[in-house]
Design an enzyme around this catalytic site. Structure first.
Site, mmCIF file in Angstrom:
data_model
loop_
_atom_site.group_PDB
_atom_site.id
_atom_site.type_symbol
_atom_site.label_atom_id
_atom_site.label_comp_id
_atom_site.label_asym_id
_atom_site.label_seq_id
_atom_site.Cartn_x
_atom_site.Cartn_y
_atom_site.Cartn_z
ATOM 1 N N GLY A 11 6.529 1.041 -10.538
ATOM 2 C CA GLY A 11 5.087 1.281 -10.652
ATOM 3 C C GLY A 11 4.365 0.363 -11.617
ATOM 4 O O GLY A 11 3.316 0.729 -12.150
ATOM 5 N N ARG A 64 10.743 9.468 11.246
ATOM 6 C CA ARG A 64 9.718 8.637 10.597
ATOM 7 C C ARG A 64 8.323 9.229 10.863
ATOM 8 O O ARG A 64 7.475 9.281 9.977
ATOM 9 C CB ARG A 64 9.803 7.223 11.181
ATOM 10 C CG ARG A 64 9.637 6.144 10.180
ATOM 11 C CD ARG A 64 9.932 4.789 10.778
ATOM 12 N NE ARG A 64 11.222 4.269 10.377
ATOM 13 C CZ ARG A 64 11.548 3.892 9.139
ATOM 14 N NH1 ARG A 64 10.690 3.979 8.164
ATOM 15 N NH2 ARG A 64 12.746 3.427 8.875
ATOM 16 N N ASN A 106 -1.472 -3.804 0.892
ATOM 17 C CA ASN A 106 -0.079 -3.908 0.439
ATOM 18 C C ASN A 106 0.047 -5.173 -0.401
ATOM 19 O O ASN A 106 -0.730 -6.119 -0.229
ATOM 20 C CB ASN A 106 0.872 -3.986 1.640
ATOM 21 C CG ASN A 106 2.335 -4.036 1.218
ATOM 22 O OD1 ASN A 106 2.755 -3.323 0.302
ATOM 23 N ND2 ASN A 106 3.120 -4.888 1.865
ATOM 24 N N HIS A 108 3.006 -8.041 -1.433
ATOM 25 C CA HIS A 108 4.350 -8.475 -1.037
ATOM 26 C C HIS A 108 4.701 -9.743 -1.809
ATOM 27 O O HIS A 108 3.902 -10.687 -1.852
ATOM 28 C CB HIS A 108 4.406 -8.728 0.470
ATOM 29 C CG HIS A 108 5.774 -9.107 0.926
ATOM 30 N ND1 HIS A 108 6.800 -8.189 1.012
ATOM 31 C CD2 HIS A 108 6.300 -10.305 1.281
ATOM 32 C CE1 HIS A 108 7.899 -8.815 1.416
ATOM 33 N NE2 HIS A 108 7.622 -10.096 1.575
ATOM 34 N N LEU A 143 5.225 -5.321 9.777
ATOM 35 C CA LEU A 143 5.784 -5.161 8.429
ATOM 36 C C LEU A 143 5.487 -6.397 7.585
ATOM 37 O O LEU A 143 5.829 -7.512 7.974
ATOM 38 C CB LEU A 143 7.301 -4.950 8.524
ATOM 39 C CG LEU A 143 8.058 -4.872 7.196
ATOM 40 C CD1 LEU A 143 7.708 -3.611 6.426
ATOM 41 C CD2 LEU A 143 9.555 -4.962 7.420
HETATM 42 C C1 GAR Z 1 6.654 -5.624 -6.369
HETATM 43 O O1 GAR Z 1 7.265 -6.862 -6.654
HETATM 44 C C2 GAR Z 1 6.032 -5.650 -4.984
HETATM 45 O O2 GAR Z 1 5.472 -6.887 -4.653
HETATM 46 C C3 GAR Z 1 7.226 -5.332 -4.122
HETATM 47 O O3 GAR Z 1 7.909 -4.324 -4.839
HETATM 48 C C4 GAR Z 1 7.700 -4.517 -6.237
HETATM 49 C C5 GAR Z 1 7.216 -3.227 -6.837
HETATM 50 O O4 GAR Z 1 7.117 -3.323 -8.236
HETATM 51 N N1 GAR Z 1 6.834 -4.899 -2.802
HETATM 52 C C6 GAR Z 1 7.476 -5.231 -1.675
HETATM 53 O O5 GAR Z 1 8.496 -5.892 -1.665
HETATM 54 C C7 GAR Z 1 6.831 -4.712 -0.387
HETATM 55 N N2 GAR Z 1 7.441 -5.289 0.755
HETATM 56 P P1 GAR Z 1 6.357 -2.196 -9.069
HETATM 57 O O6 GAR Z 1 6.925 -0.852 -8.602
HETATM 58 O O7 GAR Z 1 6.751 -2.497 -10.498
HETATM 59 O O8 GAR Z 1 4.882 -2.321 -8.811
#
Ligand code: GAR
Length: 215
Positions: A11, A64, A106, A108, A143
């Site tokens: 988070g 799902r 989102n 990524h 996705l």
């Molecule tokens: C982040 O690096 C985000 O970009 C990635 O998960 C991490 C969450 O970090 N998301 C993905 O890979 C989505 N496909 P956080 O929980 O510290 O914000």
């Protein structure tokens, strides 16, 4: 602007939004945080900020669709203007993504369309890329594939490993996610027929690009 944030883990992106709200730089109220996993740090961050936070475990649902229906009910009860996926590691059903079309973001950790899916930093290193980055995009049923809003591009250093690269990308995440949310909150951003508009100007295929390869 009422915002619901979905998380699965640490988070830290949620924290960047909480900080923006607290400091008054973001015109938002985070009205709820939902995690598909219990006992994650992101839920603690929400609780510490006084934001209603719940865990809705996907493992409790036998399909799902059933999970997404339950999730949608929880989100809609909070009447958000924007839903923010911040490290929410679930594949979403098309019905769910359509329901939030134009009002779900989102983030990524790659320069989309490159490296959709998992282990982006490792794959960048394995490919010998010299540039990497992060993308904020509107969510569609592809996705990690909806129209980009904002990208930050960084250099890959010769001595980088997965950890150092992830840390530098994350630093940019905490910069660009609040920026995109702010644009939306101020009514500057919209999705129309698959094209992202910022201040009524269409953005290109990478969205708005911030190049920090030389800093
Ligand atoms: C982040 O690096 C985000 O970009 C990635 O998960 C991490 C969450 O970090 N998301 C993905 O890979 C989505 N496909 P956080 O929980 O510290 O914000």
């Amino acid at each position: 602007m009422r915002v619901v944030v979905l998380i699965s883990g640490s988070g830290s992106n949620l924290q960047a939004l909480i900080d923006g709200q607290r400091h008054g730089t973001l015109p938002i109220e985070i009205v709820g945080v939902i995690s598909n996993k219990t006992a994650v740090r992101g839920l603690l961050r929400a609780e510490q900020a006084g934001i209603p936070a719940i865990a809705l475990e996907h493992t409790a649902y036998d399909s799902r669709e059933a999970f997404d229906t339950a999730l949608r009910e929880r989100i809609d009860a909070l009447t958000p203007d924007l839903v923010v996926l911040a490290g929410f590691m679930r594949i979403l059903t098309p019905g769910f993504t359509r329901h939030y079309e134009g009002r779900m973001f989102n983030i990524h950790p790659s320069l989309l369309p490159k490296y959709q899916g998992l282990h982006t930093h490792r794959r960048v290193l394995e490919s010998g890329d010299t540039e990497h980055g992060v993308t904020v995009h509107f969510v569609t049923d592809e996705l990690d594939g909806g129209p980009p809003i904002l990208q930050a591009k960084i250099s890959v250093h010769p001595d980088d490993d997965e950890k150092t690269l992830a840390a530098r990308v994350l630093e940019q995440e905490h910069r660009i996610y609040p920026q995109a949310v702010e644009w939306f909150g101020r009514g500057r951003l919209r999705l129309h027929q698959g094209t992202v508009f910022l201040d009524n100007e269409p953005l290109g295929p990478s969205g708005y690009l911030i190049d920090v390869t030389h800093s």
